[in-house]
Motif scaffolding. Sequence first.
Motif, PDB file in Angstrom:
ATOM      1  N   ARG A 139     -40.800  88.428  19.191  1.00 18.83           N
ATOM      2  CA  ARG A 139     -41.365  87.083  19.255  1.00 18.83           C
ATOM      3  C   ARG A 139     -40.903  86.273  18.055  1.00 18.83           C
ATOM      4  NH1 ARG A 139     -43.920  85.273  23.679  1.00 18.83           N
ATOM      5  NH2 ARG A 139     -45.841  84.533  22.674  1.00 18.83           N
ATOM      6  N   PHE A 140     -40.820  84.966  18.264  1.00 17.00           N
ATOM      7  CA  PHE A 140     -40.483  84.047  17.178  1.00 17.00           C
ATOM      8  C   PHE A 140     -41.722  83.233  16.814  1.00 17.00           C
ATOM      9  CE2 PHE A 140     -36.266  85.120  18.439  1.00 17.00           C
ATOM     10  CZ  PHE A 140     -35.438  84.829  17.360  1.00 17.00           C
ATOM     11  N   HIS A 141     -41.839  82.925  15.535  1.00 14.43           N
ATOM     12  CA  HIS A 141     -42.999  82.204  15.029  1.00 14.43           C
ATOM     13  C   HIS A 141     -42.565  81.115  14.050  1.00 14.43           C
ATOM     14  CE1 HIS A 141     -45.514  85.682  16.333  1.00 14.43           C
ATOM     15  NE2 HIS A 141     -44.469  86.375  15.912  1.00 14.43           N
ATOM     16  N   ILE A 142     -43.327  80.032  14.008  1.00 12.78           N
ATOM     17  CA  ILE A 142     -43.273  79.089  12.903  1.00 12.78           C
ATOM     18  C   ILE A 142     -44.455  79.416  12.005  1.00 12.78           C
ATOM     19  CG2 ILE A 142     -43.374  76.664  12.197  1.00 12.78           C
ATOM     20  CD1 ILE A 142     -40.819  77.445  13.723  1.00 12.78           C
ATOM     21  N   GLY A 143     -44.203  79.526  10.698  1.00 20.00           N
ATOM     22  CA  GLY A 143     -45.273  79.887   9.781  1.00 20.00           C
ATOM     23  C   GLY A 143     -45.177  79.116   8.482  1.00 20.00           C
ATOM     24  N   VAL A 144     -46.201  79.274   7.664  1.00 23.42           N
ATOM     25  CA  VAL A 144     -46.216  78.707   6.319  1.00 23.42           C
ATOM     26  C   VAL A 144     -46.720  79.770   5.351  1.00 23.42           C
ATOM     27  CG1 VAL A 144     -46.531  76.298   7.024  1.00 23.42           C
ATOM     28  CG2 VAL A 144     -48.544  77.737   6.645  1.00 23.42           C
ATOM     29  N   MET A 145     -46.288  79.657   4.105  1.00 30.11           N
ATOM     30  CA  MET A 145     -46.773  80.531   3.035  1.00 30.11           C
ATOM     31  C   MET A 145     -46.804  79.728   1.737  1.00 30.11           C
ATOM     32  SD  MET A 145     -43.448  82.905   2.064  1.00 30.11           S
ATOM     33  CE  MET A 145     -43.329  83.699   3.672  1.00 30.11           C
ATOM     34  N   ARG A 146     -47.546  80.242   0.763  1.00 29.06           N
ATOM     35  CA  ARG A 146     -47.511  79.664  -0.564  1.00 29.06           C
ATOM     36  C   ARG A 146     -46.123  79.888  -1.172  1.00 29.06           C
ATOM     37  NH1 ARG A 146     -51.520  76.001  -1.210  1.00 29.06           N
ATOM     38  NH2 ARG A 146     -53.592  76.895  -0.806  1.00 29.06           N
ATOM     39  N   THR A 147     -45.815  79.136  -2.226  1.00 28.94           N
ATOM     40  CA  THR A 147     -44.472  79.225  -2.799  1.00 28.94           C
ATOM     41  C   THR A 147     -44.222  80.561  -3.504  1.00 28.94           C
ATOM     42  OG1 THR A 147     -45.209  78.096  -4.812  1.00 28.94           O
ATOM     43  CG2 THR A 147     -44.300  76.733  -3.059  1.00 28.94           C
ATOM     44  N   ASP A 148     -45.277  81.334  -3.741  1.00 30.10           N
ATOM     45  CA  ASP A 148     -45.092  82.676  -4.285  1.00 30.10           C
ATOM     46  C   ASP A 148     -45.081  83.735  -3.190  1.00 30.10           C
ATOM     47  OD1 ASP A 148     -47.732  82.721  -3.523  1.00 30.10           O
ATOM     48  OD2 ASP A 148     -48.548  83.225  -5.494  1.00 30.10           O
TER      49      ASP A 148
END
Length: 445
Positions: A367-376
């Motif tokens: 599966r493919f996902h769009i995600g976000v994370m903190r810069t660390d």
Amino acid sequence: MSKAYFPLFRLLALVACMALGPLAASAQNGPLRIEIIDGVIEPLPFAVPDFVPENAAAGDYAGQIARVIASDLTGTGLFREIPREAHIARVTSFDSTIGYEDWKAINAQAVITGAVQVSGDRIVVKFRLFDVFSGQQLGEGLQFAGTPQSWRRMAHKVADAAYARITGEGGYFDSRVVFVSESGPKNQRLKRLAVMDYDGANVQYLTDSSSIVLGPRFSPSGDRILYTSYATGFPRITLMDVGSLRTQTLAEQDGTMTFAPRFSPDGRRVVFSLERGGNSDLYMLDLGSGGLTQLTNAPSIETAPSFSPDGSQIVFESDRSGTQQLYIMSAGGGEGRRISAGQGRYGTPVWSPRGDLIAFTKQHQGRFHIGVMRTDGSEERLLTASFLDEGPTWAPNGRVLMFTRETSGAGGAAALYSVDISGRNLRQIPTDGPASDPAWSPLLP
């Protein structure tokens, strides 16, 4: 704080927290208390009566402008429009007294009123925003002017101003998106650059379909576009002036391929991938002097670079660890530090305009996902999941992402979608046909 401000400030705080997982927080010295229960958010009810035409020539625009404003706000998922047929009060003049009790009776918490005047090649749009329960106007009335052909821009500007006054955050409606418009069968897809309003209106084609184009990116001022062109048979970085459509090829070197370009925040430099002898490294091009600087030197594939908003760092993808992962390094080059830590492969990182998050594409378990994370690399959150989601781009206010979604099968086609950073409000962006590789502009001047 007025009562109309309170519900939406609470709502947006919820959205901000939801972007990073189910949290709870409280304001120690004020009335705001945030509690998240299964991510349930109640949109703010508002009303937008048709604007008042102040002369005969404005009659065709008054209702259309109000409808675009309503569409902009409801499209965020944070607002709910009360239908016009439910309105008790009637607005017949821009200076009319607001009957707060009539709006309160239909549970409107905010009301936007306005007027339009057209004279020759000039249109003037005025608006006011009211807090129903406190019985107050929020801020001063504003007006925007342009040509009659730009009436949609005037509507977007009103929506941006209303959004900012209610939420305390910048809007994103008066912006454009450059993308790749696709046509033809899936195994022989023709691609050309196009640009449109953020909501899919006012499409303009920038190139023909004689060669493949990929990965367009706006300059920080929105007047230029970088993209990868296959006009010569090899990928080459091309710079286009949006106004004149004049183009020039950048960083040409014999025996190399150049791709995945992106502007620096000041618009003076371009970071990109250069492939030579099967190895791809990151380079920096000074657009003024033409000077070229190599930033990485590794026996691996480094690509998809993106600057931090202050221009001091670059996030990129590399397979130096054996799989596709995300790294951050100084904008001057040097050894990068890995920030992605989950299972699967990570790519196409993009730094948020706010500087707090990095969006990415992730592939895991088919599966493919769009995600976000903190810069660390902490607090990773996946916002979507499908057969193929890829290539996120940030709205100017850092609250919404647009990306490409492609359906499976022989008849599968690419389309543009948006989602907010909480993972809510997934929406398809209307286009005339298949579309991919979106890139959001800054707010228009």
